[in-house]
Design a protein around this motif. Structure first.
Motif, PDB file in Angstrom:
ATOM      1  N   MET A   1      40.886  78.663  30.389  1.00  8.50           N
ATOM      2  CA  MET A   1      39.304  78.486  30.875  1.00  8.50           C
ATOM      3  C   MET A   1      38.698  79.200  29.615  1.00  8.50           C
ATOM      4  N   THR A  12      40.959  86.251  39.682  1.00  6.28           N
ATOM      5  CA  THR A  12      41.680  85.065  39.689  1.00  6.28           C
ATOM      6  C   THR A  12      42.355  85.262  41.285  1.00  6.28           C
ATOM      7  N   LYS A  17      44.830  79.762  40.229  1.00  6.03           N
ATOM      8  CA  LYS A  17      44.254  78.297  40.411  1.00  6.03           C
ATOM      9  C   LYS A  17      42.690  78.380  40.839  1.00  6.03           C
ATOM     10  N   GLN A  26      35.677  78.473  39.935  1.00  8.13           N
ATOM     11  CA  GLN A  26      36.253  77.007  39.182  1.00  8.13           C
ATOM     12  C   GLN A  26      37.756  77.138  40.009  1.00  8.13           C
ATOM     13  N   LEU A  27      38.045  75.842  40.526  1.00  8.93           N
ATOM     14  CA  LEU A  27      39.190  75.313  41.017  1.00  8.93           C
ATOM     15  C   LEU A  27      39.972  74.230  40.313  1.00  8.93           C
ATOM     16  N   ASN A  28      41.282  74.658  39.708  1.00 11.33           N
ATOM     17  CA  ASN A  28      42.244  74.039  38.844  1.00 11.33           C
ATOM     18  C   ASN A  28      43.374  73.720  39.955  1.00 11.33           C
ATOM     19  N   ASP A  29      43.795  72.451  40.184  1.00  9.47           N
ATOM     20  CA  ASP A  29      44.718  72.225  41.118  1.00  9.47           C
ATOM     21  C   ASP A  29      45.399  70.737  40.764  1.00  9.47           C
ATOM     22  N   LYS A  30      46.686  70.609  41.523  1.00  8.05           N
ATOM     23  CA  LYS A  30      47.099  69.428  41.468  1.00  8.05           C
ATOM     24  C   LYS A  30      47.799  69.017  42.852  1.00  8.05           C
ATOM     25  N   SER A  35      45.656  65.884  38.807  1.00  7.26           N
ATOM     26  CA  SER A  35      45.346  67.062  38.613  1.00  7.26           C
ATOM     27  C   SER A  35      43.706  66.954  38.631  1.00  7.26           C
ATOM     28  N   TYR A  36      43.104  68.086  39.230  1.00  8.39           N
ATOM     29  CA  TYR A  36      41.562  68.076  39.246  1.00  8.39           C
ATOM     30  C   TYR A  36      40.996  69.367  39.029  1.00  8.39           C
ATOM     31  N   GLN A  37      39.782  69.332  38.527  1.00 10.04           N
ATOM     32  CA  GLN A  37      38.833  70.869  38.357  1.00 10.04           C
ATOM     33  C   GLN A  37      37.599  70.655  39.006  1.00 10.04           C
ATOM     34  N   THR A  39      34.208  72.850  39.418  1.00  8.50           N
ATOM     35  CA  THR A  39      33.363  74.113  38.827  1.00  8.50           C
ATOM     36  C   THR A  39      31.915  74.113  39.576  1.00  8.50           C
TER      37      THR A  39
END
Length: 153
Positions: A1, A12, A17, A26-30, A35-37, A39
Motif C-alpha cells: 500500500m 494491520t 488484509k 483499507q481492506l484488501n481481500d479475495k 479481488s477487491y479493495q 478504503t
C-alpha cells in the motif's frame, strides 16, 4: 500500500488484509476468484458492528439426529436398528457443517458509503477489541487534526 503524504501505518490485522493508518482504513481481500479493495477515511466512520454468526438449528438438528439414532439402535428391532447408523452419521455431518459455518464478522460502516465487512480469522477476542480500540483512537485523532486545520484556515 502506498502511503499518502503525512500518513503512517498504525496496525494491520487479519493476515495483513486490513491496514489501519492515521488517515484511513483499507481492506484488501479475495473472494470467489475476485479481488477487491475498500478504503475508508477515518473521519467517515460512523459505527462498528461485531457480530457472531451461527446457525443453532443445525446444532439442534444434529443433536436430535444423534440422540434419535442412538435411541433407535438401543430400543429398535430389525429394520429400525439397521437405519440408526445412517441417522447418527447424518447427525455428525450436521454437527460438522454447524462447526464450519460459525463466523465472527466485523462491519465498519461509513457515513453514506459502503461498509467494510470482514470475517475475523485467527484473531482472539482480545485482539479484536484492541484493533477496534486502535481504530477508535485513530479516528478521534484524525477528527481532532482536521478540526485544528479548519480553525487555522
Amino acid at each position: 500500500m502506498l502511503l499518502l503524504p503525512n500518513e503512517r501505518q498504525i496496525v494491520t490485522a487479519n493476515d495483513d488484509k486490513i491496514i489501519l493508518t492515521n488517515q484511513l482504513i483499507q481492506l484488501n481481500d479475495k473472494s470467489s476468484g475476485n479481488s477487491y479493495q475498500i478504503t475508508m477515511f477515518l473521519e467517515n466512520i460512523s459505527s462498528f458492528e461485531k457480530r457472531y454468526i451461527s446457525y443453532p438449528f443445525l446444532l439442534i438438528l444434529s443433536v436430535l439426529a444423534i440422540l434419535f439414532g442412538a435411541a433407535t439402535y438401543i430400543n429398535g428391532a430389525g429394520g429400525d436398528r439397521e437405519e440408526s447408523p445412517f441417522i447418527i452419521v447424518g447427525g455428525i455431518i450436521l454437527l460438522i457443517i454447524w462447526f464450519f459455518t460459525k463466523k465472527h464478522i466485523i462491519k465498519i460502516k461509513s457515513d453514506g458509503g459502503s461498509s467494510l465487512d470482514f470475517v475475523i480469522s485467527k484473531m482472539s477476542d482480545e485482539l479484536v477489541e484492541d484493533f477496534l480500540y486502535k481504530v477508535s483512537v485513530a479516528k478521534l485523532n484524525r477528527v481532532a487534526n482536521l478540526n485544528i486545520l479548519a480553525e487555522v484556515s
